[in-house]
Design a protein around this motif. Sequence first.
Motif, PDB file in Angstrom:
ATOM      1  N   UNK A  13      -4.729   9.362   8.182  1.00 56.58           N
ATOM      2  CA  UNK A  13      -4.620   8.454   9.333  1.00 56.58           C
ATOM      3  C   UNK A  13      -5.748   7.433   9.307  1.00 56.58           C
ATOM      4  N   UNK A  14      -6.940   7.880   8.938  1.00 55.50           N
ATOM      5  CA  UNK A  14      -8.099   6.999   8.943  1.00 55.50           C
ATOM      6  C   UNK A  14      -7.943   5.804   8.022  1.00 55.50           C
ATOM      7  N   UNK A  15      -7.428   6.057   6.798  1.00 54.36           N
ATOM      8  CA  UNK A  15      -7.270   4.950   5.856  1.00 54.36           C
ATOM      9  C   UNK A  15      -6.224   3.956   6.322  1.00 54.36           C
ATOM     10  N   UNK A  16      -5.188   4.462   6.971  1.00 52.20           N
ATOM     11  CA  UNK A  16      -4.139   3.566   7.448  1.00 52.20           C
ATOM     12  C   UNK A  16      -4.591   2.825   8.704  1.00 52.20           C
ATOM     13  N   UNK A  17      -5.214   3.548   9.635  1.00 57.08           N
ATOM     14  CA  UNK A  17      -5.619   2.949  10.903  1.00 57.08           C
ATOM     15  C   UNK A  17      -6.713   1.901  10.722  1.00 57.08           C
ATOM     16  N   UNK A  18      -7.708   2.181   9.887  1.00 60.15           N
ATOM     17  CA  UNK A  18      -8.815   1.243   9.710  1.00 60.15           C
ATOM     18  C   UNK A  18      -8.455   0.063   8.822  1.00 60.15           C
ATOM     19  N   UNK A  19      -7.405   0.225   8.003  1.00 61.96           N
ATOM     20  CA  UNK A  19      -7.040  -0.836   7.070  1.00 61.96           C
ATOM     21  C   UNK A  19      -7.762  -0.739   5.745  1.00 61.96           C
ATOM     22  N   UNK A  20      -8.587   0.295   5.546  1.00 62.27           N
ATOM     23  CA  UNK A  20      -9.338   0.420   4.293  1.00 62.27           C
ATOM     24  C   UNK A  20      -8.402   0.598   3.104  1.00 62.27           C
ATOM     25  N   UNK A  21      -7.335   1.363   3.273  1.00 60.44           N
ATOM     26  CA  UNK A  21      -6.383   1.555   2.183  1.00 60.44           C
ATOM     27  C   UNK A  21      -5.740   0.246   1.774  1.00 60.44           C
ATOM     28  N   UNK A  22      -5.315  -0.545   2.765  1.00 58.12           N
ATOM     29  CA  UNK A  22      -4.735  -1.852   2.478  1.00 58.12           C
ATOM     30  C   UNK A  22      -5.748  -2.770   1.794  1.00 58.12           C
ATOM     31  N   UNK A  23      -6.973  -2.729   2.265  1.00 62.66           N
ATOM     32  CA  UNK A  23      -8.005  -3.608   1.706  1.00 62.66           C
ATOM     33  C   UNK A  23      -8.185  -3.344   0.209  1.00 62.66           C
ATOM     34  N   UNK A  24      -8.224  -2.075  -0.152  1.00 61.21           N
ATOM     35  CA  UNK A  24      -8.381  -1.724  -1.567  1.00 61.21           C
ATOM     36  C   UNK A  24      -7.224  -2.286  -2.384  1.00 61.21           C
ATOM     37  N   UNK A  25      -5.987  -2.080  -1.899  1.00 56.38           N
ATOM     38  CA  UNK A  25      -4.810  -2.538  -2.633  1.00 56.38           C
ATOM     39  C   UNK A  25      -4.770  -4.063  -2.735  1.00 56.38           C
ATOM     40  N   UNK A  26      -5.084  -4.751  -1.642  1.00 55.19           N
ATOM     41  CA  UNK A  26      -5.043  -6.211  -1.672  1.00 55.19           C
ATOM     42  C   UNK A  26      -6.163  -6.809  -2.531  1.00 55.19           C
ATOM     43  N   UNK A  27      -7.323  -6.175  -2.554  1.00 61.04           N
ATOM     44  CA  UNK A  27      -8.403  -6.652  -3.426  1.00 61.04           C
ATOM     45  C   UNK A  27      -7.981  -6.591  -4.891  1.00 61.04           C
ATOM     46  N   UNK A  28      -7.326  -5.494  -5.266  1.00 60.91           N
ATOM     47  CA  UNK A  28      -6.839  -5.371  -6.640  1.00 60.91           C
ATOM     48  C   UNK A  28      -5.758  -6.402  -6.923  1.00 60.91           C
ATOM     49  N   UNK A  29      -4.885  -6.626  -5.950  1.00 56.19           N
ATOM     50  CA  UNK A  29      -3.803  -7.585  -6.120  1.00 56.19           C
ATOM     51  C   UNK A  29      -4.358  -9.008  -6.277  1.00 56.19           C
ATOM     52  N   UNK A  30      -5.376  -9.315  -5.505  1.00 53.16           N
ATOM     53  CA  UNK A  30      -5.994 -10.645  -5.603  1.00 53.16           C
ATOM     54  C   UNK A  30      -6.631 -10.860  -6.965  1.00 53.16           C
ATOM     55  N   UNK A  31      -7.206  -9.802  -7.507  1.00 54.98           N
ATOM     56  CA  UNK A  31      -7.916  -9.900  -8.771  1.00 54.98           C
ATOM     57  C   UNK A  31      -6.966  -9.934  -9.964  1.00 54.98           C
TER      58      UNK A  31
END
Length: 488
Positions: free
Chosen positions: A115-133
């Motif tokens: 729940x924490x990774x989904x609620x805080x957005x940290x999981x999304x941030x990791x995925x989007x950082x990789x996608x941007x790179x």
Amino acid sequence: MAIPQKKLEVVEKTPPKGFYYKYKKFILLSLCVSVGAAIWFYPAPNGFSEASWHLFAIFASTALGFMLQPVPNGVVAILALVMTVATGILEINQALSGFSASVIWLIVSAFIFSVGLIKTGLGERVAYLLMKKFGSNSLRLGYSLSFGDLLLSLFIPSNTARSGGIMFPIIRSISEVTGSTPEKRPRKIGAYLIQTVMQTENITSGLTLTGMAGNLIIIAFISQIANVEISWIAWFAAAIVPCLICLLFIPWIVYKLYPPEMKETPEAKVLAEKALAKLGPMKWQEKVLGIILILTITGWATTNLTNIDATTIGLAAVCAMLISNVINWKDVTNQSNAWDTLIWMGGMYSLADNLAKLEFFDSFANNVGGALEGVSWVPALILLVLIYVFSTYAFASGTAHILAMYPIMLGLAIGLGAPPYLASLVLAFSSAIFQSMTHYSSGPAAVFYAGGFVEQKTWWKLGLQLVCLYLIVFGLVGSLWWKVLGLW
């Protein structure tokens, strides 16, 4: 916060008419009871106590209930526990013992943990950082999303939470921005990304002991049946070579078997930049959560040194998230999936645990070993793995498949002379690779298939092709690696 998604239109279907559909629940329940009754009244084979044989009858009936699902799994489990007490096989405290098992609470903490990774957005941030790179073309985008799922699998001990809460919304966003939707040009890129990440989920689910909830129940079975203990780091050491080889080739193989129409994906990088801008700078909750995640993984990896139970570490992480307000108590109580899993998995664990205490699995292994004396354990183990994997078509849940068949397959393997440690891990890894064979074989498969990008016929075809590839990699490379490790 996820990028807003278009709501899927739900078409109301008229319920099928007819006697079967009207009384389907009762017909399927009767079938489950009949199978259990047939085993119950069949004389206990030589070596089995009457109590263990009767408990096995209830266990088999329950496993069939999980397969046919006449009622929710939690109801099936409660009915089974009631029957064990009503028939005098178990006392009430024995029947409820599974709900106090540490592994069940580790699974519950895994659901809450995600729940924490989904609620805080940290999981999304990791995925989007990789996608941007790395998201400049379809193949690199496939690799970046796969790597993102690999990283998240170290911190989210639920493959369904990873797929439904983080990866699928991201894939849906990328697809829509590029003009690839289930209704319009799904093969442009959406279908490729769905299959790539789904196949990656298989392997990351088996890479670590905490890669999926099913692994945690497997560890409990291994302790009961094989009488061996496997730590987080020992599991990881055995899995890393075959898993990394599969992860290295999955995006490329899917690219060849099921190529996207769109090769270059500049929109993906733009989408990632917009998503990251919307997320804003890292919030303090994300930073705190990052520290908790690192400490938790370190704790799980060093249980042999610290002698701190993995469940204690998982629950401590949940407490840290609550105290630091990364999540709140309402987030915990709202996790219906966690509490549903506690009921039905705790019930099934009680049955399996008491079967072990009544020495059913020992008797089962001895009978099989005696009947097949002289048969080499190597071809026997290969055959058991193939039966275990391809029986996936009969199950509507990966965890239910594991609960119903893993202990039986492990007992058979040991009875045929396979080294207990090796047999335990081989069957454990097999439990991960069948997760995408059908569109109903696991939680992630159901989530990704529901998106509508891949038709059922194609899903099954790709699932069969890729599971055969995984079996070859684990069978050849894995067996050599396990020989190096001294597992056989």
